[in-house]
Every structure is written in structure tokens, then in C-alpha cells.
Design an enzyme around this catalytic site. Structure first.
Site: not given
Ligand code: GTP
Ligand code: MG
Length: 149
Positions: A9, A49, A57, A85, A91, A102, A112, A115, A126
Site C-alpha cells: 500500500k 474494496y 471508514f 494472509r 488487519t 503488519r 497497515n 494487502h 483481484e
Molecule cells: P486487506 O488485505 O487490505 O483487504 O485487509 P484485511 O483483509 O486484513 O481487512 P479488510 O478486508 O476487512 O479491510 C480492508 C482494509 O480496510 C484494511 O486492510 C484496512 O486498511 C482498512 N480497515 C479495516 N478496518 C478498518 C478500520 O476499522 N478503520 C480504518 N481506518 N481502516 C480499516
Molecule cells: Mg480484505
């Protein structure tokens, strides 16, 4: 075999962590099949997303992803989606185990670093969003006999 879409990212690119992150997947033994530095169009970030559209958010998330260049990474290997993962970690970097990307490299859920696709189906979806077909390269990984019995 299985494929995943992994992305450094904009915070990871700005912080100079691109090599560190790619290196972790390479050392693990997964095969790079696509790689590019990329400035993300807003519509692509929104589609990527799309499942999170209703989250509070979501707007900030899209703004974050388009705030600078990302590095798009296509990886292949047995169990790559779940394994990536695990290598990436939880996350929220504050909950992510030390030893994960992370867990080692971040402190904020909104920054974070990386992805990773969350299912093999989403991996293919994707990769289709972020790469053209001719950007994914099939090649023989000559270390395979040293990685797999
Ligand atoms: P990705 O690999 O980026 O998809 O992350 P993930 O699969 O671990 O988490 P998810 O798909 O649920 O959320 C996608 C992204 O949204 C996260 O990686 C974060 O960058 C962002 N995100 C998720 N939860 C929050 C939150 O509570 N606050 C904020 N600001 N960002 C969030
Ligand atoms: Mg995700």
C-alpha cells in the site's frame, strides 16, 4: 496452482518497505508471476474494496489507497492465499503477531502496509482487476526441487 493478489500500500512504498515485503514472499518460496509500481485510479480502489462500501471508514480507505503509488504483486503457489494472509498478519497491526509483516512494520489499522486476497476466488478476481493478462508471466522456477519433495 493457486494465485493471490498482494499489494504494498502507499504507506509501504513511502516508507521504503517494498523490497522487505517482496523479499518475505520470495524467501518463503512463493513464485512471483506479476509485479509493477502503479498509481491507482479511484474507480479501481472503489471496486477492489467494493465489499466494504457501507463501512464508516470506506471513504478514508479509498483515499489512502490512491494517496500514492502502490506495488502490485501477483503470487502463485500451493495454499498461497491462506499462507500470504498468515505472513501478512491481522488487519490491525497492533493485534498482528510479531514475525508477520503488519506485526513487525505497522501500528495503525488505517496504515497497515500491505494487502492480501482473502480467498482463492477473490485472488483471481483481484488479479483480474489489477493486472492485464499479458502482465502475468508463466515461468519455470528452477529451485522448485529444493522447495518441494
Ligand atoms: P486487506 O488485505 O487490505 O483487504 O485487509 P484485511 O483483509 O486484513 O481487512 P479488510 O478486508 O476487512 O479491510 C480492508 C482494509 O480496510 C484494511 O486492510 C484496512 O486498511 C482498512 N480497515 C479495516 N478496518 C478498518 C478500520 O476499522 N478503520 C480504518 N481506518 N481502516 C480499516
Ligand atoms: Mg480484505
Amino acid at each position: 496452482s493457486e494465485r493471490s493478489y498482494v499489494m504494498v500500500k502507499p504507506d509501504g512504498v513511502q516508507r521504503g518497505l517494498v523490497g522487505e515485503i517482496i523479499s518475505r514472499f520470495e524467501r518463503k518460496g512463493f513464485q512471483l508471476i506479476g509485479l509493477k509500481l502503479f498509481k491507482t485510479p479511484k474507480e479501481l480502489a472503489e471496486e477492489h474494496y467494493g465489499e466494504l462500501k457501507e463501512k464508516p471508514f470506506y471513504g478514508k480507505l479509498v483515499a489512502y489507497i490512491i494517496s500514492g503509488p502502490v506495488v502490485c504483486i501477483a503470487l502463485e503457489g500451493p495454499g498461497i492465499v491462506a499462507s500470504a494472509r498468515k505472513l501478512i498478519g491481522a488487519t490491525n497491526p497492533l493485534n498482528a503477531e510479531p514475525g508477520t509483516i503488519r506485526g513487525d512494520l505497522g501500528i495503525d489499522v488505517g496504515r497497515n502496509v500491505v494487502h492480501g486476497s482473502d480467498s482463492p476466488e477473490n485472488g483471481l478476481r483481484e488479479l483480474g482487476l489489477w493486472f492485464d493478462d499479458d502482465e502475468l508471466i508463466q515461468w519455470d522456477q528452477h529451485m522448485t526441487p529444493w522447495l518441494k519433495e
